[in-house]
Scaffold this motif. Structure first.
Motif, PDB file in Angstrom:
ATOM      1  N   TYR A  68      33.808  16.096  40.770  1.00 34.96           N
ATOM      2  CA  TYR A  68      34.145  17.071  39.798  1.00 34.96           C
ATOM      3  C   TYR A  68      33.061  17.481  38.691  1.00 34.96           C
ATOM      4  CZ  TYR A  68      38.578  15.797  41.492  1.00 34.96           C
ATOM      5  OH  TYR A  68      39.699  15.415  42.108  1.00 34.96           O
ATOM      6  N   PRO A  69      32.126  18.381  39.171  1.00 34.95           N
ATOM      7  CA  PRO A  69      30.990  18.327  38.535  1.00 34.95           C
ATOM      8  C   PRO A  69      31.035  19.140  37.242  1.00 34.95           C
ATOM      9  CG  PRO A  69      30.783  19.843  40.452  1.00 34.95           C
ATOM     10  CD  PRO A  69      32.084  19.046  40.413  1.00 34.95           C
ATOM     11  N   GLU A  70      32.465  19.872  36.863  1.00 30.84           N
ATOM     12  CA  GLU A  70      32.689  20.419  35.741  1.00 30.84           C
ATOM     13  C   GLU A  70      32.971  19.581  34.720  1.00 30.84           C
ATOM     14  OE1 GLU A  70      36.420  20.087  38.003  1.00 30.84           O
ATOM     15  OE2 GLU A  70      34.404  20.656  38.665  1.00 30.84           O
ATOM     16  N   LEU A  71      33.534  18.333  35.057  1.00 31.70           N
ATOM     17  CA  LEU A  71      33.593  17.279  34.193  1.00 31.70           C
ATOM     18  C   LEU A  71      32.366  16.384  33.889  1.00 31.70           C
ATOM     19  CD1 LEU A  71      37.109  15.958  35.523  1.00 31.70           C
ATOM     20  CD2 LEU A  71      36.865  17.891  34.042  1.00 31.70           C
ATOM     21  N   TYR A  72      31.850  16.627  32.488  1.00 33.22           N
ATOM     22  CA  TYR A  72      30.617  15.858  32.261  1.00 33.22           C
ATOM     23  C   TYR A  72      30.563  15.732  30.590  1.00 33.22           C
ATOM     24  CZ  TYR A  72      28.983  20.763  31.091  1.00 33.22           C
ATOM     25  OH  TYR A  72      28.809  22.020  30.490  1.00 33.22           O
ATOM     26  N   ASP A  73      29.817  14.884  30.193  1.00 32.05           N
ATOM     27  CA  ASP A  73      29.795  14.496  28.647  1.00 32.05           C
ATOM     28  C   ASP A  73      28.205  14.918  28.526  1.00 32.05           C
ATOM     29  OD1 ASP A  73      29.942  13.861  26.136  1.00 32.05           O
ATOM     30  OD2 ASP A  73      30.078  11.722  26.654  1.00 32.05           O
ATOM     31  N   VAL A  74      27.973  15.484  27.179  1.00 28.56           N
ATOM     32  CA  VAL A  74      26.681  15.729  26.668  1.00 28.56           C
ATOM     33  C   VAL A  74      26.009  14.899  25.785  1.00 28.56           C
ATOM     34  CG1 VAL A  74      25.109  17.529  25.745  1.00 28.56           C
ATOM     35  CG2 VAL A  74      26.763  18.187  27.405  1.00 28.56           C
ATOM     36  N   GLY A  75      25.152  14.368  25.619  1.00 28.47           N
ATOM     37  CA  GLY A  75      24.641  13.174  24.704  1.00 28.47           C
ATOM     38  C   GLY A  75      22.968  13.336  24.543  1.00 28.47           C
ATOM     39  N   LEU A  76      22.595  12.575  23.585  1.00 28.07           N
ATOM     40  CA  LEU A  76      21.027  12.489  23.206  1.00 28.07           C
ATOM     41  C   LEU A  76      20.903  11.017  23.505  1.00 28.07           C
ATOM     42  CD1 LEU A  76      18.667  13.386  21.694  1.00 28.07           C
ATOM     43  CD2 LEU A  76      19.445  12.390  19.603  1.00 28.07           C
ATOM     44  N   ILE A  77      19.652  10.986  24.114  1.00 23.95           N
ATOM     45  CA  ILE A  77      19.084   9.561  24.653  1.00 23.95           C
ATOM     46  C   ILE A  77      18.295   8.943  23.247  1.00 23.95           C
ATOM     47  CG2 ILE A  77      17.475   8.399  26.011  1.00 23.95           C
ATOM     48  CD1 ILE A  77      19.887   9.362  27.696  1.00 23.95           C
ATOM     49  N   LEU A  78      18.742   7.742  23.055  1.00 27.65           N
ATOM     50  CA  LEU A  78      18.404   7.152  21.757  1.00 27.65           C
ATOM     51  C   LEU A  78      17.887   5.641  22.110  1.00 27.65           C
ATOM     52  CD1 LEU A  78      21.495   7.721  19.600  1.00 27.65           C
ATOM     53  CD2 LEU A  78      19.234   8.973  19.417  1.00 27.65           C
ATOM     54  N   TYR A  79      16.849   5.129  21.451  1.00 23.56           N
ATOM     55  CA  TYR A  79      16.638   3.640  21.531  1.00 23.56           C
ATOM     56  C   TYR A  79      17.253   3.152  20.607  1.00 23.56           C
ATOM     57  CZ  TYR A  79      13.849  -0.416  22.188  1.00 23.56           C
ATOM     58  OH  TYR A  79      13.474  -1.798  22.228  1.00 23.56           O
ATOM     59  N   GLN A  80      17.716   2.050  20.760  1.00 24.88           N
ATOM     60  CA  GLN A  80      18.429   1.049  19.676  1.00 24.88           C
ATOM     61  C   GLN A  80      17.552  -0.344  19.613  1.00 24.88           C
ATOM     62  OE1 GLN A  80      20.466   2.117  17.608  1.00 24.88           O
ATOM     63  NE2 GLN A  80      21.323   4.076  18.687  1.00 24.88           N
ATOM     64  N   GLU A  81      16.953  -0.340  18.745  1.00 20.79           N
ATOM     65  CA  GLU A  81      16.158  -1.497  18.436  1.00 20.79           C
ATOM     66  C   GLU A  81      16.784  -2.773  18.323  1.00 20.79           C
ATOM     67  OE1 GLU A  81      13.296  -1.618  15.491  1.00 20.79           O
ATOM     68  OE2 GLU A  81      12.580   0.679  15.822  1.00 20.79           O
ATOM     69  N   ASP A  82      18.279  -2.769  17.517  1.00 21.23           N
ATOM     70  CA  ASP A  82      19.089  -4.063  17.598  1.00 21.23           C
ATOM     71  C   ASP A  82      19.636  -4.455  18.864  1.00 21.23           C
ATOM     72  OD1 ASP A  82      20.430  -1.407  17.720  1.00 21.23           O
ATOM     73  OD2 ASP A  82      22.351  -2.581  16.587  1.00 21.23           O
ATOM     74  N   ASN A  83      19.521  -3.755  19.749  1.00 19.95           N
ATOM     75  CA  ASN A  83      19.718  -4.379  21.149  1.00 19.95           C
ATOM     76  C   ASN A  83      18.773  -4.069  22.203  1.00 19.95           C
ATOM     77  OD1 ASN A  83      20.162  -1.709  22.075  1.00 19.95           O
ATOM     78  ND2 ASN A  83      22.271  -1.916  22.448  1.00 19.95           N
ATOM     79  N   ALA A  84      17.553  -3.607  21.854  1.00 20.10           N
ATOM     80  CA  ALA A  84      16.237  -3.528  22.838  1.00 20.10           C
ATOM     81  C   ALA A  84      16.856  -2.662  24.058  1.00 20.10           C
ATOM     82  CB  ALA A  84      15.642  -4.756  22.801  1.00 20.10           C
ATOM     83  N   GLY A  85      17.512  -1.646  23.767  1.00 22.96           N
ATOM     84  CA  GLY A  85      17.899  -0.857  25.110  1.00 22.96           C
ATOM     85  C   GLY A  85      18.093   0.766  24.615  1.00 22.96           C
TER      86      GLY A  85
END
Length: 120
Positions: A68-85
């Motif tokens: 179902y390619p019409e079902l998607y979420d949009v988001g910004l990629i972040l680096y989180q220092e507190d979990n190093a990921g």
């Protein structure tokens, strides 16, 4: 976007060295581009569905189900220092979501050139 090594000169000029050209009989040449240090972001280590490397600061579509390619979420990629990921913001969840190599992502822009993509 280019991958490479960050080079800082004595006069605080920032460059990304993307490749080295050398032969046995000639000097070493470095291909480097001037960059704004505020736009240098880390690579998450894998590609999106189109073969583009994903970087911190990229705006991505996350496909929840390839059927179902019409079902998607949009988001910004972040680096989180507190979990190093790396994580991504989400329109579907209140909290950020960890990113995984086995999920389907598509880079659709980045926070520097396309901030309007994050508007609801």
């Amino acid at each position: 976007m280019e991958c490479g090594c960050l080079i800082v000169s004595n006069d605080q000029d920032y460059r990304i060295a993307t490749s080295l050209l050398e032969s046995a009989d000639e000097p070493l040449y470095v291909v480097a581009y001037s960059v704004d240090l505020d736009t240098v972001c880390a690579c998450v280590g894998f590609d999106d569905k189109n073969g583009n490397l994903i970087f911190e600061g990229d705006i991505v579509r996350h496909y929840n189900n390839p059927s179902y390619p019409e079902l998607y979420d949009v988001g910004l990629i972040l680096y989180q220092e507190d979990n190093a990921g790396f994580e991504r913001t989400s329109r579907m969840h209140d909290d950020n979501v960890g990113i995984k190599v086995n999920c389907i992502y598509e880079v659709i822009g980045n926070k520097f050139d396309n901030p309007e993509l994050l508007e609801v």
